[in-house]
Write a protein that holds these residues in place. Structure first.
Motif, PDB file in Angstrom:
ATOM      1  N   PRO A  14       0.837  -1.215   0.000  1.00  0.00           N
ATOM      2  CA  PRO A  14       0.000   0.000   0.000  1.00  0.00           C
ATOM      3  C   PRO A  14       0.862   1.251   0.000  1.00  0.00           C
ATOM      4  CG  PRO A  14      -0.889  -1.612   1.527  1.00  0.00           C
ATOM      5  CD  PRO A  14       0.428  -2.165   1.047  1.00  0.00           C
ATOM      6  N   GLY A  15       0.468   2.218  -0.830  1.00  0.00           N
ATOM      7  CA  GLY A  15       1.241   3.439  -0.982  1.00  0.00           C
ATOM      8  C   GLY A  15       2.265   3.378  -2.086  1.00  0.00           C
ATOM      9  N   TYR A  37      -9.345  -0.725 -17.924  1.00  0.00           N
ATOM     10  CA  TYR A  37     -10.434  -1.321 -17.169  1.00  0.00           C
ATOM     11  C   TYR A  37      -9.814  -2.215 -16.087  1.00  0.00           C
ATOM     12  CZ  TYR A  37     -13.171  -0.250 -21.431  1.00  0.00           C
ATOM     13  OH  TYR A  37     -13.779   0.358 -22.505  1.00  0.00           O
ATOM     14  N   ARG A  38     -10.598  -2.527 -15.069  1.00  0.00           N
ATOM     15  CA  ARG A  38     -10.119  -3.496 -14.087  1.00  0.00           C
ATOM     16  C   ARG A  38     -11.287  -4.341 -13.599  1.00  0.00           C
ATOM     17  NH1 ARG A  38      -8.591   0.498  -8.959  1.00  0.00           N
ATOM     18  NH2 ARG A  38     -10.749   0.969  -8.306  1.00  0.00           N
ATOM     19  N   GLN A  39     -10.936  -5.550 -13.173  1.00  0.00           N
ATOM     20  CA  GLN A  39     -11.943  -6.457 -12.630  1.00  0.00           C
ATOM     21  C   GLN A  39     -11.388  -7.094 -11.371  1.00  0.00           C
ATOM     22  OE1 GLN A  39     -13.427  -9.513 -15.301  1.00  0.00           O
ATOM     23  NE2 GLN A  39     -15.320  -9.644 -14.111  1.00  0.00           N
ATOM     24  N   ALA A  40     -12.013  -6.780 -10.263  1.00  0.00           N
ATOM     25  CA  ALA A  40     -11.643  -7.374  -8.984  1.00  0.00           C
ATOM     26  C   ALA A  40     -12.428  -8.670  -8.782  1.00  0.00           C
ATOM     27  CB  ALA A  40     -11.931  -6.395  -7.854  1.00  0.00           C
ATOM     28  N   LYS A  86      -3.806   1.377  -3.212  1.00  0.00           N
ATOM     29  CA  LYS A  86      -4.570   0.917  -2.057  1.00  0.00           C
ATOM     30  C   LYS A  86      -4.947  -0.553  -2.247  1.00  0.00           C
ATOM     31  CE  LYS A  86      -6.786   5.481  -1.731  1.00  0.00           C
ATOM     32  NZ  LYS A  86      -8.096   6.195  -1.721  1.00  0.00           N
ATOM     33  N   PRO A  87      -5.229  -1.260  -1.168  1.00  0.00           N
ATOM     34  CA  PRO A  87      -5.657  -2.665  -1.319  1.00  0.00           C
ATOM     35  C   PRO A  87      -6.867  -2.813  -2.236  1.00  0.00           C
ATOM     36  CG  PRO A  87      -5.062  -2.232   0.953  1.00  0.00           C
ATOM     37  CD  PRO A  87      -5.016  -0.896   0.248  1.00  0.00           C
ATOM     38  N   GLU A  88      -7.756  -1.846  -2.240  1.00  0.00           N
ATOM     39  CA  GLU A  88      -8.937  -1.930  -3.092  1.00  0.00           C
ATOM     40  C   GLU A  88      -8.638  -1.742  -4.576  1.00  0.00           C
ATOM     41  OE1 GLU A  88      -8.511  -0.028  -0.362  1.00  0.00           O
ATOM     42  OE2 GLU A  88      -9.521   1.933  -0.585  1.00  0.00           O
ATOM     43  N   ASP A  89      -7.397  -1.422  -4.915  1.00  0.00           N
ATOM     44  CA  ASP A  89      -6.984  -1.359  -6.318  1.00  0.00           C
ATOM     45  C   ASP A  89      -6.608  -2.740  -6.847  1.00  0.00           C
ATOM     46  OD1 ASP A  89      -5.285   1.693  -5.528  1.00  0.00           O
ATOM     47  OD2 ASP A  89      -7.202   1.482  -6.569  1.00  0.00           O
ATOM     48  N   THR A  90      -6.571  -3.733  -5.979  1.00  0.00           N
ATOM     49  CA  THR A  90      -6.240  -5.092  -6.405  1.00  0.00           C
ATOM     50  C   THR A  90      -7.257  -5.593  -7.420  1.00  0.00           C
ATOM     51  OG1 THR A  90      -5.136  -5.633  -4.319  1.00  0.00           O
ATOM     52  CG2 THR A  90      -6.010  -7.480  -5.612  1.00  0.00           C
ATOM     53  N   VAL A 112      -2.258  -5.325  -4.317  1.00  0.00           N
ATOM     54  CA  VAL A 112      -1.768  -4.351  -3.347  1.00  0.00           C
ATOM     55  C   VAL A 112      -1.986  -4.937  -1.958  1.00  0.00           C
ATOM     56  CG1 VAL A 112      -1.867  -1.977  -2.544  1.00  0.00           C
ATOM     57  CG2 VAL A 112      -2.432  -2.519  -4.934  1.00  0.00           C
ATOM     58  N   SER A 113      -0.898  -5.276  -1.307  1.00  0.00           N
ATOM     59  CA  SER A 113      -0.994  -5.947  -0.015  1.00  0.00           C
ATOM     60  C   SER A 113       0.302  -5.784   0.748  1.00  0.00           C
ATOM     61  CB  SER A 113      -1.284  -7.436  -0.222  1.00  0.00           C
ATOM     62  OG  SER A 113      -1.271  -8.125   1.009  1.00  0.00           O
ATOM     63  N   SER A 114       0.176  -5.717   2.058  1.00  0.00           N
ATOM     64  CA  SER A 114       1.365  -5.669   2.905  1.00  0.00           C
ATOM     65  C   SER A 114       1.756  -7.070   3.379  1.00  0.00           C
ATOM     66  CB  SER A 114       1.112  -4.760   4.109  1.00  0.00           C
ATOM     67  OG  SER A 114      -0.035  -5.184   4.813  1.00  0.00           O
TER      68      SER A 114
END
Length: 114
Positions: A14-15, A37-40, A86-90, A112-114
């Protein structure tokens, strides 16, 4: 036949930042409105950034101020600079025309993860 080849994804904290690239193998690229585009997992594919043939840009509220879309018409390549991730960008990120073609490339995974 159009080919869309995305690259540049990976695992980032993150960041952090990543720069995605999309090679487009068709002459239509130079006059087309293009987008990322993105798909989570478990969600519908969404358009997060778009750019016209004259490089006018537009962004989804969720990425505005953090992502920058650009294009190199000489190289038939589309870019997405992603900062302050951010994690929600994964998600799996795809490039395509706007509105999209039926054909999609394989996408590139961004985690995106720590």
């Amino acid at each position: 036949q159009v080919q869309l080849v995305e690259s540049g994804g990976g695992l980032v904290q993150p960041g952090g930042s990543l720069r995605l690239s999309c090679a487009v193998s068709n002459i239509f690229f130079r006059t087309a409105r293009m987008g990322w585009y993105r798909q989570a997992p478990g969600k519908q594919r969404e358009l997060v950034a778009e750019i016209t043939s004259s490089s006018v840009t537009n962004y989804a509220d969720s990425v505005k101020g953090r992502f920058t879309i650009s294009r190199d018409n000489a190289k038939n390549t589309l870019y997405l600079q992603m900062n302050s991730l951010k994690p929600e960008d994964t998600a799996v990120y795809y490039c395509n025309r706007v509105p999209n073609l039926e054909y999609w490339g394989q996408g590139t995974q961004v985690t995106v993860s720590s």
